[in-house]
Design a protein around this motif. Structure first.
Motif, mmCIF file in Angstrom:
data_model
loop_
_atom_site.group_PDB
_atom_site.id
_atom_site.type_symbol
_atom_site.label_atom_id
_atom_site.label_comp_id
_atom_site.label_asym_id
_atom_site.label_seq_id
_atom_site.Cartn_x
_atom_site.Cartn_y
_atom_site.Cartn_z
ATOM 1 N N ALA A 198 0.818 -1.203 0.000
ATOM 2 C CA ALA A 198 0.000 0.000 0.000
ATOM 3 C C ALA A 198 0.856 1.259 0.000
ATOM 4 O O ALA A 198 1.956 1.295 0.559
ATOM 5 C CB ALA A 198 -0.927 0.009 1.212
ATOM 6 N N PRO B 5 1.908 6.516 -5.569
ATOM 7 C CA PRO B 5 2.728 5.338 -5.874
ATOM 8 C C PRO B 5 2.736 4.353 -4.718
ATOM 9 O O PRO B 5 2.772 4.727 -3.550
ATOM 10 C CB PRO B 5 4.135 5.919 -6.095
ATOM 11 C CG PRO B 5 3.928 7.359 -6.343
ATOM 12 C CD PRO B 5 2.697 7.754 -5.609
ATOM 13 N N ARG B 6 2.705 3.100 -5.071
ATOM 14 C CA ARG B 6 2.759 2.054 -4.049
ATOM 15 C C ARG B 6 4.181 1.854 -3.559
ATOM 16 O O ARG B 6 5.135 2.423 -4.083
ATOM 17 C CB ARG B 6 2.235 0.734 -4.634
ATOM 18 C CG ARG B 6 0.743 0.738 -4.842
ATOM 19 C CD ARG B 6 0.290 -0.538 -5.508
ATOM 20 N NE ARG B 6 -1.164 -0.559 -5.603
ATOM 21 C CZ ARG B 6 -1.818 -1.338 -6.450
ATOM 22 N NH1 ARG B 6 -1.167 -2.156 -7.261
ATOM 23 N NH2 ARG B 6 -3.139 -1.312 -6.485
ATOM 24 N N ARG B 7 4.283 0.999 -2.571
ATOM 25 C CA ARG B 7 5.589 0.666 -1.999
ATOM 26 C C ARG B 7 6.439 -0.016 -3.067
ATOM 27 O O ARG B 7 5.979 -0.897 -3.785
ATOM 28 C CB ARG B 7 5.370 -0.267 -0.813
ATOM 29 C CG ARG B 7 6.648 -0.772 -0.164
ATOM 30 C CD ARG B 7 6.323 -1.927 0.738
ATOM 31 N NE ARG B 7 7.505 -2.423 1.413
ATOM 32 C CZ ARG B 7 7.578 -3.629 1.978
ATOM 33 N NH1 ARG B 7 6.536 -4.431 1.950
ATOM 34 N NH2 ARG B 7 8.683 -4.024 2.574
ATOM 35 N N GLN B 8 7.694 0.389 -3.119
ATOM 36 C CA GLN B 8 8.627 -0.178 -4.073
ATOM 37 C C GLN B 8 9.409 -1.278 -3.375
ATOM 38 O O GLN B 8 9.989 -1.055 -2.314
ATOM 39 C CB GLN B 8 9.579 0.910 -4.570
ATOM 40 C CG GLN B 8 10.472 0.504 -5.708
ATOM 41 C CD GLN B 8 9.735 0.490 -7.046
ATOM 42 O OE1 GLN B 8 8.782 1.242 -7.241
ATOM 43 N NE2 GLN B 8 10.164 -0.347 -7.943
#
Lengths: 315, 535
Positions: free
Chosen positions: B281, B414-417
């Motif tokens: 998330a 942006p989601r977690r990388q």
């Protein structure tokens, strides 16, 4: 909830209480570790998810290190090169055995004391005070049940288990006290993650648990542990994270800004491969076939209903 | 049959009983006319024959007078107002069902003053009693009133209670606590306590990954109230991992306090939990994970004067929903205000049954309480635009912009990388989370028209050309300070298209081609063919 406005690292923990920056015994060592490592960070609180094993976690841009992955937040900070205080000691047998002792005996002792011992009220204050009463009550009962399952505690063996856990904790305190002596830190004169764990553990016991707690009584027998924790508490609470020198590892460029209304942009078109073109052609044929099937079905449905009506009329 | 010398045309109460039996759904009044006609015909046939021994006691002329008077009565019933009041309503056949329930449904008889009104009300009462779903048959009979009260009649309501209290159904519904239409299977237990109570257990599956298990009870008239009472306990699970990296699980109670044609008032008490099993998330979603208590009152006013919700050609519809959450003594529960408005208008154009449908929907959600300016609105209660439903038939707030996929409009984050196992290189792009907006507005214009071929017209299949627009904006956490109307208007995404509409009762199936005139970087929409399914 306080927001991090200046980018950089953000540590998300449970709420402060009992004079501690975070009253959660799992979150406090991470906080102390970052302080020892002089890593500037902002502190954010999460009071709505007490049963999450992801908390504490540290985030910076799109990077997140959850506590339920890869051995915990501290381990990930070491692996990713954010803060590594154990590089010289982590291969020492003594270090490894003390780490194992702290992460098993002392961690179990804290867990038992919080949920099944005298720390019940402290647990409710730390984890459920910001939740509606009904939810807090149900989650507390569920957590107590889960802890009993984890330690395999039943009515028959409850006392025996409690004695076992406390005996292990007392043995650990004796060993750690002997190892520490009058030093500032456990290993040489440099802090390690073991120091963060031990300082966090002792501070939590002294400030969050009631006076009749067995663990509190056991810790108070070792004055050097008390002095050690008090000394570092003053350092930790008095230090300003913004004035500390930045760590070598910076968080990835912040892309965490919410993308709101902006000028419409077009993604650059890439050339389609022959396979993609063929696939698209097939997709169009498929949709066309589906459409024809639906229309054919409707026409048959209509004609069959007309035949039924005619037959009824004849009757 | 009454004796000819006792028959008084002005007091039809002394006529033979008139049954209004709608067991088969036919009009009992018409059956009675046929029976009387048949009797009349039989009498005429009998006149040709030598009178039987029994009839020999009644003179033929008296019989003819009787028949003439009856004929005159029916003629008067059809052409003139026959004054008649209901003296009493007698209930028969109910062994378990409480009298008050049937009496309250039959209360309309009290206001009748003519025979025609009584027959009309009989039909309505029969329908309402059948609608309770607890009777196998309902028979309403008109009988003469007490002799001392001329001009009155008694109504006899004879019911046959359902033999089997258990029934099952599968259908498409929209319930109070559900956010979209669902397909569900239901098992019902009827009239266990005799109050017309319907107990049901159901499982529902909705188009937007919604699964719900619920049990409830419906009282048609709880303790004599004039409106029904619905209480449901529900366990709901909704999976938004693909779009917003969270799963919602909710359990609680829903009470429909008021339910009529135009008004709905529902109280919801629920424990809501947001989780992220994927651990991907974005930051804004991570901040909202956890538990919350929702105690809210939702009022809906709806009026739909269109000729058909599936293919409106004329008329208008208006709906407004207001929700206030935080109605609990505990200040730690979720607190927000939410308002939705829908307006639809259909203008007939006169050629090929064509019509221009215009619609606009808007919604706003904002937290309240201490520090409300810096608090975010709850993620599940925000507005998300996009999906596969048609805005023409639905009146559920701003939800759809034609052509955009489910939850397919900005704002995003942006989601977690994740780092790949190979080294320092980043893993594949995890994508973005769609966060929804606190303010949403959608609008559309749709021109529908018949195809020239009769085959299509007979089946209701028609074509349509449409254009739609919509936008979302954040207002909470001090974002309202940066809000400007000009900026909001310039952020509208627009799409156009054309297609075929196939009405399959109660659904509206659209096969369309969409083209986006204006979209933003992360919006999930592109020129394509698509299917829209709504009810």
């Amino acid at each position: 909830m306080e927001e991090s406005r200046d980018g950089g690292w953000t540590l998300v923990t449970r709420k402060p209480y009992f004079g501690l920056p975070t009253a959660c015994p799992v979150c406090l060592p991470v906080y102390i570790y970052l302080k020892f490592g002089r890593c500037p960070f902002n502190l954010e609180l999460n009071s709505s998810y007490p049963d999450s094993d992801q908390i504490p976690y540290i985030e910076g841009g799109t990077y997140v290190a959850y506590n339920n992955e890869k051995g915990g937040v501290i381990q990930q900070l070491k692996q990713d090169g954010v803060v590594d205080l154990d590089s010289e000691f982590s291969s020492l047998p003594e270090w490894v055995s003390m780490k194992a002792m702290m992460s098993s005996w002392l961690a179990d002792a804290i867990t038992y004391e919080l949920w099944l011992g005298s720390g019940e009220n402290s647990a409710k204050q730390i984890y459920y005070s910001d939740l509606p009463w009904v939810i807090g009550k149900v989650l507390f009962v569920k957590q107590v049940y889960d802890v009993k399952q984890r330690f395999h505690i039943s009515k028959q063996n409850a006392e025996k288990k409690e004695e076992e856990i406390h005996d292990c904790a007392k043995a650990a305190y004796r060993a750690l006290s002997a190892k520490l002596g009058e030093q500032d830190f456990l290993f040489e004169s440099r802090p390690t993650s073991l120091d963060a764990d031990l300082v966090g553990h002792v501070l939590f016991i002294l400030q969050a648990l009631p006076e009749d707690s067995v663990l509190r009584t056991a810790v108070l027998e070792h004055e050097n542990l008390i002095r050690y924790a008090e000394r570092h508490r003053n350092d930790i609470l008095n230090s300003d994270p913004s004035s500390a020198s930045a760590s070598n590892f910076q968080p990835p460029p912040s892309a965490a800004q919410t993308s709101s209304s902006s000028k419409p942009k077009r993604k650059p078109k890439r050339e389609k491969t022959e396979e993609e073109k063929r696939f698209q052609r097939k997709a169009k044929y498929f949709i066309g076939a589906q459409l024809a099937a639906v229309l054919l079905f409707l026409s048959l449905l209509g004609s069959s209903s007309k035949v039924d009506i005619d037959e009824d009329d004849e009757d | 049959m009454a004796k000819p010398d006792e028959f008084k045309p002005d007091s039809p109460s002394e006529n033979p009983k008139t049954e209004v039996d709608d067991e088969n759904g036919d009009d009992g009044y018409e059956e009675e006319e046929e029976e009387e006609t048949e009797e009349h015909e039989l009498d005429e046939e009998e006149d040709d024959e030598p009178e039987p021994q029994l009839r020999g006691r009644i003179p033929q002329s008296a019989v003819r007078m009787q028949q003439a008077k009856l004929q005159g009565l029916f003629q008067r019933l059809q052409t003139q107002t026959v004054p008649l009041r209901v003296h009493d309503v007698l209930i028969k056949g109910n062994t378990k069902t409480k009298d008050y329930l049937i009496e309250s449904e039959a209360a309309l008889f009290k206001n009748c003053t003519t025979m025609q009104q009584i027959l009309e009300v009989s039909r309505a009462v029969n329908f309402r009693l059948q609608a309770l779903e607890i009777f196998d048959s309902v028979k309403i009979t008109l009988d003469s009133g007490p002799p001392e009260l001329p001009g009155t009649s008694n109504v006899i309501v004879e019911v046959q209670e359902a033999k089997s209290p258990l029934s099952g159904e599968i259908g498409a519904y929209t319930k109070a606590e559900a956010r979209s239409s669902t397909v569900e299977g239901t098992l019902k237990f009827k009239n266990i306590f005799g109050h017309g109570d319907l107990w049901d257990g159901s499982f529902a599956y909705g188009w937007d990954n919604l699964a719900e298990l619920s049990a409830g009870v419906h009282f048609p008239r709880f303790r004599g109230a004039s409106f029904p009472l619905d209480v449901r306990a529900f366990l709901l699970s909704q999976d938004w991992l693909q779009f917003s990296s969270f799963k919602e699980r909710s359990m609680g109670l829903s009470v429909a306090l008021l339910s009529s044609t135009n008004h709905d008032l529902v109280y919801n008490l629920g424990w809501r939990t947001l989780t992220d099993p994927s651990q991907l998330a974005s930051r804004s979603v991570r901040m909202q994970l956890g538990h919350s208590l929702l105690s809210s009152l939702k009022y809906t006013f709806k009026v739909d004067r269109r000729n058909s919700p599936l293919r409106p050609v004329r008329g208008y519809a208006f709906a407004a929903t207001s929700q206030i959450a935080g109605l609990a003594p505990d200040s730690r529960c979720s607190r927000f205000l939410r308002q939705e408005v829908d307006l639809r208008y259909a203008i007939p154009l006169g050629i090929l049954n064509s019509a221009l449908n215009l619609g606009i929907s808007g919604g706003i959600v904002f937290p309240w309480g201490t520090g409300f300016k810096t608090l975010p609105s709850p993620l599940p209660d925000r507005f998300f635009l996009g999906g596969n439903s048609s805005p023409i038939s639905s009146l559920g707030g701003p939800t759809t912009v034609w052509g955009y996929r489910t939850r397919g409009l900005d704002p995003t984050e942006p989601r977690r990388q994740l780092k790949s196992n190979g080294g320092d290189e980043d893993a594949a792009d995890p994508g973005v989370d769609f966060l929804g907006g606190d303010l949403a507005v959608t609008a559309f214009a749709d021109l529908s028209l018949d195809f020239p071929l009769r085959w299509f017209r007979d089946r209701g299949i028609h074509g349509h050309i449409f254009a739609s627009a919509g936008s979302l904006e954040r207002l909470t956490q001090n974002a309202y300070k940066d809000f400007s109307l000009q900026k909001f208007v310039s952020s509208f995404r627009t799409s156009v298209g054309a297609g075929i509409v196939v009405p399959i009762q109660p659904f509206r199936l659209e096969l369309n081609y969409y083209y986006m005139l204006k979209k933003f970087e992360h919006d999930r929409g592109k020129p394509r063919f698509g299917v829209t399914f709504s009810m």
